[in-house]
Scaffold this motif. Structure first.
Motif, PDB file in Angstrom:
ATOM      1  N   ALA A  12      30.354  -3.208   1.914  1.00  0.00           N
ATOM      2  CA  ALA A  12      31.886  -3.145   2.201  1.00  0.00           C
ATOM      3  C   ALA A  12      32.971  -2.604   1.699  1.00  0.00           C
ATOM      4  CB  ALA A  12      32.305  -4.943   2.691  1.00  0.00           C
ATOM      5  N   LYS A  15      35.269  -6.854   1.580  1.00  0.00           N
ATOM      6  CA  LYS A  15      34.283  -7.632   1.613  1.00  0.00           C
ATOM      7  C   LYS A  15      34.775  -9.015   2.488  1.00  0.00           C
ATOM      8  CE  LYS A  15      32.593  -4.960  -1.799  1.00  0.00           C
ATOM      9  NZ  LYS A  15      32.013  -4.227  -1.671  1.00  0.00           N
ATOM     10  N   TYR A  16      32.638  -9.612   2.731  1.00  0.00           N
ATOM     11  CA  TYR A  16      32.925 -10.429   3.417  1.00  0.00           C
ATOM     12  C   TYR A  16      31.962 -11.334   2.359  1.00  0.00           C
ATOM     13  CZ  TYR A  16      29.158 -13.717   5.271  1.00  0.00           C
ATOM     14  OH  TYR A  16      28.078 -14.592   5.606  1.00  0.00           O
ATOM     15  N   TRP A  17      32.747 -12.476   1.895  1.00  0.00           N
ATOM     16  CA  TRP A  17      31.908 -13.358   1.612  1.00  0.00           C
ATOM     17  C   TRP A  17      33.075 -14.480   1.481  1.00  0.00           C
ATOM     18  CZ3 TRP A  17      28.492 -12.731  -2.308  1.00  0.00           C
ATOM     19  CH2 TRP A  17      28.552 -13.507  -3.704  1.00  0.00           C
ATOM     20  N   SER A 132      22.661 -12.146   9.409  1.00  0.00           N
ATOM     21  CA  SER A 132      22.969 -12.249   7.416  1.00  0.00           C
ATOM     22  C   SER A 132      24.169 -11.719   8.353  1.00  0.00           C
ATOM     23  CB  SER A 132      22.204 -10.699   6.708  1.00  0.00           C
ATOM     24  OG  SER A 132      22.679 -10.999   5.682  1.00  0.00           O
ATOM     25  N   GLY A 133      25.163 -12.430   7.415  1.00  0.00           N
ATOM     26  CA  GLY A 133      26.934 -11.596   7.744  1.00  0.00           C
ATOM     27  C   GLY A 133      26.927 -10.360   8.293  1.00  0.00           C
ATOM     28  N   ARG A 137      27.430  -5.544  10.950  1.00  0.00           N
ATOM     29  CA  ARG A 137      28.239  -4.181  11.082  1.00  0.00           C
ATOM     30  C   ARG A 137      27.494  -2.963  11.112  1.00  0.00           C
ATOM     31  NH1 ARG A 137      30.714  -6.947   6.141  1.00  0.00           N
ATOM     32  NH2 ARG A 137      29.117  -6.068   4.912  1.00  0.00           N
ATOM     33  N   SER A 184      23.030 -13.580  -2.428  1.00  0.00           N
ATOM     34  CA  SER A 184      24.860 -13.658  -2.557  1.00  0.00           C
ATOM     35  C   SER A 184      24.521 -14.716  -1.886  1.00  0.00           C
ATOM     36  CB  SER A 184      24.622 -12.450  -1.480  1.00  0.00           C
ATOM     37  OG  SER A 184      24.180 -12.066  -0.651  1.00  0.00           O
ATOM     38  N   MET A 188      27.327 -16.830  -2.661  1.00  0.00           N
ATOM     39  CA  MET A 188      28.769 -17.292  -1.761  1.00  0.00           C
ATOM     40  C   MET A 188      28.825 -18.845  -1.393  1.00  0.00           C
ATOM     41  SD  MET A 188      28.285 -15.164   1.627  1.00  0.00           S
ATOM     42  CE  MET A 188      28.110 -13.289   1.244  1.00  0.00           C
ATOM     43  N   MET A 235      36.782 -10.670  -5.115  1.00  0.00           N
ATOM     44  CA  MET A 235      35.535 -10.578  -4.621  1.00  0.00           C
ATOM     45  C   MET A 235      35.240 -11.655  -6.170  1.00  0.00           C
ATOM     46  SD  MET A 235      32.388  -9.927  -2.902  1.00  0.00           S
ATOM     47  CE  MET A 235      30.753  -9.629  -4.252  1.00  0.00           C
ATOM     48  N   ASP A 272      29.067  -4.597  -4.735  1.00  0.00           N
ATOM     49  CA  ASP A 272      28.869  -6.085  -4.172  1.00  0.00           C
ATOM     50  C   ASP A 272      27.506  -7.218  -5.020  1.00  0.00           C
ATOM     51  OD1 ASP A 272      29.346  -5.186  -1.645  1.00  0.00           O
ATOM     52  OD2 ASP A 272      29.234  -3.836  -2.322  1.00  0.00           O
TER      53      ASP A 272
HETATM   54  O1  PMV Z   1      25.326 -10.072   4.667  1.00  0.00           O
HETATM   55  P1  PMV Z   1      24.847 -10.819   3.266  1.00  0.00           P
HETATM   56  O2  PMV Z   1      25.129 -12.943   3.095  1.00  0.00           O
HETATM   57  O3  PMV Z   1      24.496 -10.147   3.068  1.00  0.00           O
HETATM   58  O4  PMV Z   1      26.633 -11.101   2.338  1.00  0.00           O
HETATM   59  C1  PMV Z   1      26.735  -9.650   2.510  1.00  0.00           C
HETATM   60  C2  PMV Z   1      28.020  -9.903   0.965  1.00  0.00           C
HETATM   61  C3  PMV Z   1      28.922  -8.607   0.213  1.00  0.00           C
HETATM   62  O5  PMV Z   1      27.812  -7.900   0.154  1.00  0.00           O
HETATM   63  C4  PMV Z   1      28.823  -8.680  -1.515  1.00  0.00           C
HETATM   64  C5  PMV Z   1      29.652  -8.433   0.853  1.00  0.00           C
HETATM   65  C6  PMV Z   1      29.688  -7.518   2.228  1.00  0.00           C
HETATM   66  O6  PMV Z   1      30.896  -7.675   3.313  1.00  0.00           O
HETATM   67  O7  PMV Z   1      28.914  -6.958   2.389  1.00  0.00           O
END
Ligand code: PMV
Length: 311
Positions: A12, A15-17, A132-133, A137, A184, A188, A235, A272
């Motif tokens: 990212a 970021k997604y957080w 996983s969020g 993407r 994470s 988070m 973040m 990250d």
């Molecule tokens: O999708 P997760 O739960 O692994 O979270 C990813 C969080 C970061 O990598 C820190 C930010 C992102 O947007 O990828």
């Protein structure tokens, strides 16, 4: 013969957080990423009516299927599938070291488990998000935006419409390949619940996203790098405020070196949920950048990578 699905990781830039809706993994803010060419996960799912539970083979070894099974249950429920499966998956990504192995893993699994249904990319992105969020993407190539949305239908990623930018590079610096000190997802959630800076993070990030989109469309590396670096630090600031961090001495060393060289060439860092550092630059500056980094750090120079493929 069962086909293998390959999904690439993404990193990212915005970021997604933090999740607004935990069960559906609806984030508080939209995020923007680059899919990378060098890191990916290959996954094969074989349904078998004789099985009484899912079996996971990770990098050739039997592994605990718990998190994968929770996701498989969701797929079975959503698409009316009544069989357990053997899930064989190989990660060409250092697992859980902040290189987003969960993004490529859940994107590959979403597609591999639904191959027979031939879902469109939007449905796959929404499904991968439930694993996983950031996986939402990894369905797409190049630069991708995950629109935060407000429910399962609207929280979905899509490719950013822009001219190709083949000179763009992301240099991944491997500081530590070991598993990170805390997941994470856990960090988070704790940030959302207890960080005094969380609201500020959400507000700033929506604006950062608009700036970055504009920089992408104009291929403005200085503007893009500066906002991506700032967004990553924001973040990590929200996390530092609850007494947690992923930085190791080498992480800081690399950040300092990048900050120094960015007065001469466009080079900007992002990080990250792990100690590894990724540096944004252009093809013509890679050699000078590598010269400026500590000698004992492994670096992998990445370009934009493809979306999900079946082989
Ligand atoms: O999708 P997760 O739960 O692994 O979270 C990813 C969080 C970061 O990598 C820190 C930010 C992102 O947007 O990828």
């Amino acid at each position: 013969m069962t086909q293998i699905v390959r999904a690439h990781t993404n990193i990212a830039l915005i970021k997604y957080w933090g999740k607004k809706n935990h069960d559906l993994k609806i984030p508080f803010n939209s995020s923007i990423s680059l899919t990378l060419d060098k890191f990916y996960t290959d996954t094969k799912v074989t349904y078998d009516k004789t099985l009484t539970e899912d079996k996971l083979i990770l990098n050739g070894m039997p592994a605990d299927p718990k998190r994968v099974s929770v996701f498989m249950d969701l797929i079975r429920e959503r698409y009316n599938i009544n069989e357990f499966a053997i899930i064989e998956t190989t990660n060409n990504v250092p697992t859980a070291a902040g290189l987003a192995s969960s993004a490529s893993a859940f994107a590959a699994l979403a597609k591999a488990a639904t191959l027979h249904l031939d879902l469109d990319d939007e449905s796959l992105s929404r499904l991968a998000r439930m694993g996983s969020g950031s996986a939402s993407r990894s369905i797409f190539p190049d630069f991708v935006r995950w629109e935060r949305g407000h429910n399962d239908e609207t929280s979905v990623a899509s490719p950013i419409e822009m001219d190709a930018w083949p000179e763009f590079r992301m240099v991944v610096c491997i500081v530590n390949q070991e598993e990170k000190p805390f997941l994470s997802s856990v960090a988070m959630d704790e940030t959302v619940e207890t960080s005094p800076y969380y609201d500020a993070w959400v507000k700033a990030t929506e604006i950062d996203g608009d700036v970055l989109l504009d920089a992408l469309k104009h291929h403005d590396i200085e503007k893009l790098g500066h906002i991506a670096q700032t967004n990553a630090l924001r973040m990590h600031a929200s996390l530092l405020a609850i007494n947690k961090w992923y930085f190791e001495p080498m992480t800081i060393e690399i950040m300092n070196r990048v900050r120094k060289i960015q007065t001469e060439i466009p080079a900007y860092f992002t990080m990250d949920a792990g100690p590894n550092v990724k540096i944004i630059t252009l093809d013509k500056h890679v050699d000078e950048l590598l010269e400026a980094l500590p000698e004992n750090v492994e670096t992998i120079v990445c370009k934009a990578g493809p979306g999900i493929t079946v082989r």
